[in-house]
Design a protein around this motif. Structure first.
Motif, mmCIF file in Angstrom:
data_model
loop_
_atom_site.group_PDB
_atom_site.id
_atom_site.type_symbol
_atom_site.label_atom_id
_atom_site.label_comp_id
_atom_site.label_asym_id
_atom_site.label_seq_id
_atom_site.Cartn_x
_atom_site.Cartn_y
_atom_site.Cartn_z
ATOM 1 N N PHE A 71 0.849 -1.143 0.059
ATOM 2 C CA PHE A 71 -0.183 0.038 -0.059
ATOM 3 C C PHE A 71 1.166 0.887 -0.101
ATOM 4 O O PHE A 71 2.077 0.673 0.621
ATOM 5 N N GLN A 72 0.113 2.472 -0.641
ATOM 6 C CA GLN A 72 0.949 3.671 -0.138
ATOM 7 C C GLN A 72 0.119 4.729 0.356
ATOM 8 O O GLN A 72 -0.793 4.607 0.014
ATOM 9 N N CYS A 73 0.945 5.455 1.476
ATOM 10 C CA CYS A 73 -0.007 6.090 2.390
ATOM 11 C C CYS A 73 -0.620 7.270 1.386
ATOM 12 O O CYS A 73 -0.060 7.715 0.614
ATOM 13 N N SER A 74 -1.059 8.075 2.491
ATOM 14 C CA SER A 74 -2.236 8.773 1.648
ATOM 15 C C SER A 74 -1.410 10.536 1.536
ATOM 16 O O SER A 74 -2.917 11.709 0.685
ATOM 17 N N ARG A 75 -0.590 10.344 1.504
ATOM 18 C CA ARG A 75 0.143 11.780 1.912
ATOM 19 C C ARG A 75 -0.226 12.170 0.352
ATOM 20 O O ARG A 75 -0.791 13.342 0.094
ATOM 21 N N ALA A 76 -0.217 12.040 -1.064
ATOM 22 C CA ALA A 76 -0.249 12.604 -1.823
ATOM 23 C C ALA A 76 -1.730 12.939 -2.474
ATOM 24 O O ALA A 76 -1.595 14.078 -3.255
ATOM 25 N N VAL A 77 -2.480 11.511 -2.028
ATOM 26 C CA VAL A 77 -3.606 12.061 -2.271
ATOM 27 C C VAL A 77 -4.157 13.413 -1.356
ATOM 28 O O VAL A 77 -5.001 14.037 -1.840
ATOM 29 N N ILE A 78 -3.857 13.283 -0.365
ATOM 30 C CA ILE A 78 -4.151 14.586 0.255
ATOM 31 C C ILE A 78 -3.550 15.547 -0.066
ATOM 32 O O ILE A 78 -4.449 16.987 0.159
ATOM 33 N N ARG A 79 -2.829 15.620 -0.585
ATOM 34 C CA ARG A 79 -2.171 16.921 -0.901
ATOM 35 C C ARG A 79 -2.666 16.855 -2.053
ATOM 36 O O ARG A 79 -2.334 18.334 -2.371
ATOM 37 N N SER A 80 -3.066 16.679 -2.792
ATOM 38 C CA SER A 80 -3.787 17.032 -4.119
ATOM 39 C C SER A 80 -4.733 17.031 -4.194
ATOM 40 O O SER A 80 -5.548 17.825 -4.868
ATOM 41 N N LYS A 81 -5.786 16.598 -3.340
ATOM 42 C CA LYS A 81 -6.494 16.839 -2.381
ATOM 43 C C LYS A 81 -8.043 16.376 -3.590
ATOM 44 O O LYS A 81 -8.848 16.924 -4.086
ATOM 45 N N LEU A 82 -7.121 15.371 -3.709
ATOM 46 C CA LEU A 82 -8.290 14.604 -4.774
ATOM 47 C C LEU A 82 -9.274 14.197 -4.750
ATOM 48 O O LEU A 82 -10.670 14.450 -5.418
ATOM 49 N N TRP A 83 -9.956 13.868 -3.469
ATOM 50 C CA TRP A 83 -11.483 13.251 -2.887
ATOM 51 C C TRP A 83 -11.942 14.866 -2.598
ATOM 52 O O TRP A 83 -13.252 14.501 -1.593
ATOM 53 N N ASP A 84 -10.926 15.718 -2.282
ATOM 54 C CA ASP A 84 -12.201 17.083 -1.168
ATOM 55 C C ASP A 84 -13.040 17.923 -2.786
ATOM 56 O O ASP A 84 -12.347 18.068 -3.250
ATOM 57 N N PRO A 85 -14.214 17.236 -2.117
ATOM 58 C CA PRO A 85 -15.118 18.842 -3.566
ATOM 59 C C PRO A 85 -14.872 19.104 -3.352
ATOM 60 O O PRO A 85 -15.513 20.115 -4.140
ATOM 61 N N ALA A 86 -14.814 20.539 -2.067
ATOM 62 C CA ALA A 86 -14.003 22.282 -2.733
ATOM 63 C C ALA A 86 -12.995 21.904 -3.709
ATOM 64 O O ALA A 86 -12.847 22.974 -3.990
ATOM 65 N N GLY A 87 -11.504 20.683 -3.475
ATOM 66 C CA GLY A 87 -11.271 21.377 -4.906
ATOM 67 C C GLY A 87 -11.732 20.970 -6.352
ATOM 68 O O GLY A 87 -10.834 20.913 -7.364
#
Length: 191
Positions: free
Chosen positions: A151-167
């Motif tokens: 597994f890869q930790c969530s840092r990239a997804v968090i930094r990219s705000k991939l799942w953040d509706p505001a982004g």
């Protein structure tokens, strides 16, 4: 010339810059689908499939209902190839170099799962039938022999705000596929 001007040319230089690999980064890697990793595959509706061939590298999106990739056993995954654009980049690459990499994404989850292995392309009727959806069978199924999983930790997804509706942006901020084809074909294809 300094290293900054010439670039990094050895693993030793990389290790000097980044340091040693942390123990958890090594511990999380397995050579099979560990029971802790099964839920990532069974829940994922999307995977990026990376291949390499004579014309270079390719990363192709694959998606379907969650669990569309089946775990045949701890060392084997089955991935149906659904109807698409018929470019067949990934499949052509596998004919030349059967190494593949998969990156599983699950909406709302930051961690990703990476699987490396080798693949072959099959048209076994029983497998095609097994993956039928609305009486439509895939043209082929990839049988992937698993070599590395982690597994890869969530840092990239968090930094990219991939799942953040505001982004998220609205579709009209980018050209449509039709508009792109219209421009690239110099209006030969009506978008």
């Amino acid at each position: 010339m300094t290293r900054e001007q010439t670039g990094i040319t050895s693993e030793a230089e990389l290790e000097q810059i980044y340091g040693a690999v942390a123990k958890p980064s090594l511990t999380k890697e397995t050579d099979h689908i560990h029971p802790a990793y099964r839920p990532f595959i069974e829940t994922s509706p999307f995977v990026a499939l990376a291949t390499s061939g004579p014309d270079g590298l390719d990363v192709s999106p694959r998606g379907d209902a969650a669990g569309f990739i089946l775990i045949e056993d701890a060392k084997t995954l089955l991935l149906p190839d659904r109807r698409g654009n018929n470019r067949l980049d990934s499949l052509r690459n596998i004919l030349h170099d059967n190494r593949v990499a998969l990156l599983f994404l699950i909406p709302g989850i930051g961690e990703t799962l990476r699987v490396n292995g080798t693949a072959d392309i099959t048209t076994q009727p029983d497998l095609l039938s097994r993956f039928a959806v609305n009486n439509q069978r895939p043209k082929t199924v990839l049988r992937i022999r698993v070599e590395r999983v982690f597994f890869q930790c969530s840092r990239a997804v968090i930094r990219s705000k991939l799942w953040d509706p505001a982004g998220q942006i609205t579709r009209d901020r980018l050209p449509s596929p039709g508009a792109i084809l219209h421009q690239l074909s110099q209006a030969d294809i009506d978008g």
